[in-house]
Motif scaffolding. Structure first.
Motif, mmCIF file in Angstrom:
data_model
loop_
_atom_site.group_PDB
_atom_site.id
_atom_site.type_symbol
_atom_site.label_atom_id
_atom_site.label_comp_id
_atom_site.label_asym_id
_atom_site.label_seq_id
_atom_site.Cartn_x
_atom_site.Cartn_y
_atom_site.Cartn_z
ATOM 1 N N LEU A 4 -11.565 -0.399 -15.308
ATOM 2 C CA LEU A 4 -10.069 0.370 -16.237
ATOM 3 C C LEU A 4 -9.049 -0.493 -15.737
ATOM 4 O O LEU A 4 -8.063 0.570 -15.480
ATOM 5 N N VAL A 5 -8.832 -1.363 -15.551
ATOM 6 C CA VAL A 5 -7.165 -2.393 -15.450
ATOM 7 C C VAL A 5 -8.069 -3.567 -16.075
ATOM 8 O O VAL A 5 -8.084 -4.163 -16.252
ATOM 9 N N ARG B 253 -1.993 -3.742 -9.806
ATOM 10 C CA ARG B 253 -1.524 -3.593 -8.761
ATOM 11 C C ARG B 253 -1.854 -2.139 -7.924
ATOM 12 O O ARG B 253 -1.675 -2.098 -6.632
ATOM 13 N N ASN B 254 -1.977 -1.162 -8.663
ATOM 14 C CA ASN B 254 -2.443 0.419 -8.625
ATOM 15 C C ASN B 254 -4.124 0.007 -8.019
ATOM 16 O O ASN B 254 -4.084 0.596 -6.759
ATOM 17 N N ILE B 255 -4.795 -0.830 -8.702
ATOM 18 C CA ILE B 255 -6.000 -1.142 -8.055
ATOM 19 C C ILE B 255 -6.373 -1.741 -6.461
ATOM 20 O O ILE B 255 -6.624 -1.680 -5.718
ATOM 21 N N THR B 256 -4.990 -2.897 -6.422
ATOM 22 C CA THR B 256 -5.040 -3.776 -5.080
ATOM 23 C C THR B 256 -4.653 -2.381 -4.064
ATOM 24 O O THR B 256 -4.688 -3.418 -2.859
ATOM 25 N N HIS C 81 -5.197 0.149 -4.121
ATOM 26 C CA HIS C 81 -6.329 0.871 -3.325
ATOM 27 C C HIS C 81 -6.974 0.101 -2.644
ATOM 28 O O HIS C 81 -7.650 1.073 -1.960
ATOM 29 N N ILE C 82 -7.223 -0.416 -3.242
ATOM 30 C CA ILE C 82 -8.328 -1.524 -1.889
ATOM 31 C C ILE C 82 -7.718 -1.614 -1.169
ATOM 32 O O ILE C 82 -8.459 -1.994 -0.124
ATOM 33 N N TYR C 83 -6.184 -2.082 -0.464
ATOM 34 C CA TYR C 83 -5.845 -1.948 0.960
ATOM 35 C C TYR C 83 -5.249 -1.152 1.547
ATOM 36 O O TYR C 83 -4.485 -0.908 2.643
ATOM 37 N N GLY C 84 -5.649 -0.278 1.220
ATOM 38 C CA GLY C 84 -5.247 1.451 1.225
ATOM 39 C C GLY C 84 -3.971 1.714 1.149
ATOM 40 O O GLY C 84 -3.362 2.372 2.623
#
Length: 598
Positions: free
Chosen positions: A338-339, A493-496, A498-501
């Motif tokens: 979805l990215v 940027r959204n997913i990174t 999310h991954i790093y909180g």
């Protein structure tokens, strides 16, 4: 040099990560290209050559060793253009460089590189020092490649079988080996001794005296025993496995290579406890092999990484896996579908993925490889398949023949999803004197196979406005069960974040813990296995079911102790995790009673 990120993007399908390095490597993110489809790679090389205004000369299938040459040429193009983008990012012409800002912002907060950069900017260092720092410290993501070891079809020329080095996986290996890349080869789908032996034909896979290996080997495994066996086999050829990538047997995308009930947590624990043993035993064999073949012996030991992937979905899970099991990286797959900034997925397929719920994601028998395959209900390739069935002409025209591995009717091989194979198999079925019910079941098993080697590439064709006339425009997509909890298109940027909180992209609050989800999938898997043998079972099958059930029992005990002892991770949801374990254990008790009745 230390990696910028603690996550990697695994290979997804055939086309979904085929150009991911070109999109994400400049930001220090590792990703993996599938080498299954040289036809697609050649088409994409033409598209990118035109886009980047570099010379392009077609490598037709009339050229000797065309498959290897296409792969080499594509990988060299990706290598050159990715390095160009990365060098532009480092050689900034402005302190407000967007690419550099994106690189730094996407790093985890605990990154020493990020802390150093922020300190420099706070101190107000002059522009030349900032540029110098970027050149010395920023790292590019690795352009890794994947070979499915079992997809190694023999090839013919003028009806004569070519030597084994022209088999599909062998040619892919040669194509990668001759490329300019300094990266890793991910080997998946089990052991192929002939292919593994062929790796030793290429110098780039051997260490120099400083222990540097230009082309490293990553083994995708699901348990410790498999890692030890394959690692030793390669070591005896003088080849070092630099990374063991542990994938969940069922809580993953693509083909699902289920274990005999060995769960991810206990498997990771075994690797953590035995890493030194794994390393020392295999290293001793490696040194003997290097000495025997008069190859360079490294002065110091070689590094060994342990990583994992499959169903991870929150920062808490990511951090826990990294810290508790001392991992080097964690793979995030399905959410990246979805990215658009990271993967190649057409708009309509992306919409279907965003809307998908648990019941839309299932383990199917559609793969011609005969391995359970994660599938999305309503994918357009299955719709296309059904249209052919309705017309009384089941099966695919099989334009690519990458999985033409069945020799029942033809020595050159047929794909079980092909029209030719299904016609011959159904003709054979009609001659059998069996009940109408059994005949109907066998008929369904024959026609349910889908042409995934085309379907998993089509999205890339659509996205790049390439012709689908020969292949059709049906798309196969293979997300893992974790896809159900992601419901919107995201930026890189959204997913990174999310991954790093830094930000939560999940709107649902009912997503199960990664370990609980996998356990649930395995219990369902065991239930299905029991159903298939209910009518006739032998002692061997019974022993297998008991072993499977006992392994799940041990896994539940391990998780119960793990969750109870946690002082920092999963604290707020500890009670619900223990309750979820209790529910799964009850299901297992009932399955145990069913097995005893058998």
């Amino acid at each position: 040099m230390k990696k910028a990120h603690t996550f990697h993007i695994p290979v997804m399908g055939i086309g979904f990560t085929i150009d991911s390095p070109l999109k994400v490597a400049q930001y220090g993110i590792d990703s993996v290209i599938s080498l299954v489809d040289d036809i697609l790679l050649e088409k994409l090389r033409k598209v990118y050559s035109e886009k980047f205004e570099v010379p392009y000369k077609e490598i037709s299938d009339k050229v000797d060793d065309f498959r290897a040459k296409r792969i080499t040429s594509y990988l060299n193009l990706i290598h050159e253009q990715t390095e160009k983008k990365f060098n532009q990012l480092k050689n900034i012409t402005s302190e407000k460089s967007k690419a550099l800002k994106d690189y730094i912002q996407m790093l985890p907060e605990y990154s020493s590189m990020k802390k150093d950069f922020l300190k420099l900017t706070e101190e107000g260092v002059d522009f030349s020092k900032l540029k110098d720092w970027a050149n010395k410290n920023l790292t590019m993501g690795s352009i890794d490649v994947n070979i499915m070891t079992k997809v190694d079809k023999g090839n013919y020329k003028n009806k004569e079988l070519l030597p084994i080095e022209f088999n599909d996986a062998h040619a892919a290996l040669r194509g990668y080996s001759k490329s300019k890349l300094s990266s890793s080869l991910v080997l998946s789908a089990g052991m192929n001794p002939r292919l593994y032996s062929y790796i030793s034909s290429f110098d780039d896979f051997f260490p120099d005296e400083n222990g540097t290996i230009k082309k490293k080997i990553i083994l995708k495994v699901s348990d410790y025993r498999s890692a030890m066996i394959q690692g030793k086999f390669l070591a005896k050829k003088g080849l070092w496995v630099s990374e063991y990538r542990i994938e969940s047997g069922l809580n993953c995308g693509g083909h699902a290579f289920a274990t005999d009930g060995f769960l991810l947590g206990p498997v990771l624990y075994e690797f953590k406890e035995n890493k030194d043993v794994l390393k020392s035993e295999i290293y001793a064999l490696l040194i003997d092999a290097l000495n025997e073949t008069n190859r360079t012996v490294p002065k110091h030991g070689l590094s060994l990484k342990i990583t994992t992937q499959g169903g991870i979905g929150t920062e808490e899970e990511h951090s826990f896996l990294m810290d508790h099991y001392k991992l080097d990286s964690v793979g995030w797959g399905s959410p990246f579908l979805l990215v658009p900034e990271a993967t190649s997925v057409d708009e309509k397929t992306m919409e279907k993925l965003a809307k998908a719920k648990e019941e839309d994601l299932y383990l199917s028998n559609t793969s011609p490889l005969g391995v359970p395959f994660n599938t999305l209900k309503g994918n357009t390739k299955d719709f296309e398949k059904q249209q052919f069935i309705d017309k009384g002409r089941p099966g695919s025209s099989c334009p690519n023949k990458f999985i033409a591995l069945n020799n029942e009717f033809k020595k050159t091989g047929l794909c079980t999803a092909s029209r030719e194979y299904q016609f011959l198999k159904l003709k054979e079925l009609n001659t059998l004197e069996i009940s109408s019910n059994e005949k109907a079941q066998k008929h369904h098993k024959i026609i349910e196979k889908s042409c995934i080697c085309v379907g998993l590439s089509t999205s890339t064709l659509i996205l790049n406005k390439m012709s689908t006339k020969k292949t059709g425009d049906g798309v196969s997509v293979c997300p893992g069960p974790n896809m159900a909890y992601y419901d919107k298109v995201m930026s890189l940027r959204n997913i990174t974040d999310h991954i790093y909180g830094r930000k939560n992209v999940l709107t649902r609050t009912d997503r199960p813990n990664v370990f609980i989800k996998e356990l649930s999938l395995y219990i369902t898997h065991l239930q299905e296995k029991i159903e298939t043998v209910k009518t006739s079972i032998d002692k061997k099958q019974l022993r297998y079911l008991l072993k499977f059930k006992n392994n799940l029992d041990e896994g539940i005990r391990y998780y119960k102790e793990l969750f109870l002892n946690q002082k920092e991770s999963f604290v707020s949801c500890k009670e619900s995790l223990i309750e979820a374990l209790r529910i799964e254990q009850q299901k297992l008790v009932l399955l145990g009673i069913e097995i005893e009745k058998l």
